[in-house]
Design a protein around this motif. Structure first.
Motif, PDB file in Angstrom:
ATOM      1  N   TRP A  25       0.848  -1.201   0.000  1.00 27.30           N
ATOM      2  CA  TRP A  25       0.000   0.000   0.000  1.00 27.30           C
ATOM      3  C   TRP A  25       0.883   1.251   0.000  1.00 27.30           C
ATOM      4  O   TRP A  25       0.615   2.223  -0.700  1.00 27.30           O
ATOM      5  N   THR A  28       2.488   1.884  -3.360  1.00 32.32           N
ATOM      6  CA  THR A  28       1.487   2.457  -4.259  1.00 32.32           C
ATOM      7  C   THR A  28       1.277   3.929  -3.941  1.00 32.32           C
ATOM      8  O   THR A  28       1.219   4.772  -4.845  1.00 32.32           O
ATOM      9  N   ALA A  29       1.193   4.264  -2.665  1.00 29.94           N
ATOM     10  CA  ALA A  29       1.014   5.661  -2.259  1.00 29.94           C
ATOM     11  C   ALA A  29       2.190   6.513  -2.713  1.00 29.94           C
ATOM     12  O   ALA A  29       2.000   7.625  -3.223  1.00 29.94           O
ATOM     13  N   LEU A  62      -4.683  11.361  -3.551  1.00 35.95           N
ATOM     14  CA  LEU A  62      -4.934   9.928  -3.598  1.00 35.95           C
ATOM     15  C   LEU A  62      -3.758   9.163  -3.002  1.00 35.95           C
ATOM     16  O   LEU A  62      -3.952   8.149  -2.321  1.00 35.95           O
ATOM     17  N   GLY A  63      -2.545   9.656  -3.189  1.00 34.72           N
ATOM     18  CA  GLY A  63      -1.384   9.035  -2.561  1.00 34.72           C
ATOM     19  C   GLY A  63      -1.479   9.079  -1.045  1.00 34.72           C
ATOM     20  O   GLY A  63      -1.226   8.084  -0.360  1.00 34.72           O
ATOM     21  N   THR A  66      -4.257   6.712   0.031  1.00 27.57           N
ATOM     22  CA  THR A  66      -3.842   5.313  -0.087  1.00 27.57           C
ATOM     23  C   THR A  66      -2.960   4.909   1.091  1.00 27.57           C
ATOM     24  O   THR A  66      -3.114   3.813   1.645  1.00 27.57           O
ATOM     25  N   GLY A  70      -4.096   2.088   3.739  1.00 25.61           N
ATOM     26  CA  GLY A  70      -3.233   0.938   3.977  1.00 25.61           C
ATOM     27  C   GLY A  70      -2.927   0.757   5.450  1.00 25.61           C
ATOM     28  O   GLY A  70      -2.973  -0.361   5.975  1.00 25.61           O
ATOM     29  N   ILE A  93     -10.372  -0.997  -0.989  1.00 21.19           N
ATOM     30  CA  ILE A  93      -9.714  -1.363  -2.250  1.00 21.19           C
ATOM     31  C   ILE A  93     -10.564  -0.925  -3.430  1.00 21.19           C
ATOM     32  O   ILE A  93     -10.051  -0.345  -4.397  1.00 21.19           O
ATOM     33  N   VAL A  96     -10.289   2.868  -4.012  1.00 19.70           N
ATOM     34  CA  VAL A  96      -9.051   3.266  -4.697  1.00 19.70           C
ATOM     35  C   VAL A  96      -9.115   2.871  -6.172  1.00 19.70           C
ATOM     36  O   VAL A  96      -8.729   3.657  -7.046  1.00 19.70           O
TER      37      VAL A  96
END
Length: 111
Positions: A25, A28-29, A62-63, A66, A70, A93, A96
């Motif tokens: 997570w 991804t962030a 969004l980062g 996320t 997470g 999930i 996102v």
């Protein structure tokens, strides 16, 4: 060697798996944050500066979201493993994924 844990202890393999998922997570962030900064400061001008700013800011937000989701899921999974409660559902999930789809469409129509 035995797979049995002391009474009430969570098997370390499950704890480490939850931590690896948290790290995924966070990766991804970090990617989303980097993409947002790139859109805002590295990529050439879009046809619409307002659209460029909006997409960059949404990626950065969004980062952050996320990373927070997470960490929240990791905490819930860890608690569920320790207490034997239900695992968290897939709602975070899907949220996102939905934002990814909206961003993909926005980038497609901006080009």
């Amino acid at each position: 060697m035995t797979d049995e844990s002391p009474a009430g202890a969570v098997d370390a393999r499950f704890t480490l798996a939850a931590e690896r998922t948290l790290l995924a997570w966070l990766r991804t962030a970090l990617g989303l944050l980097a993409a947002g900064v790139a859109v805002l400061h590295v990529v050439g001008q879009f046809s619409s500066p307002a659209l460029q700013t909006t997409l960059g800011v949404v990626l950065v937000l969004l980062g952050g979201l996320t990373a927070a989701l997470g960490a929240w899921r990791w905490q819930r999974v860890t608690r569920a493993l320790a207490d034997g409660g239900p695992m968290p559902g897939p709602a975070a999930i899907w949220a996102v994924v939905g934002v990814f789809i909206v961003l993909a469409v926005a980038f497609a129509v901006s080009g």
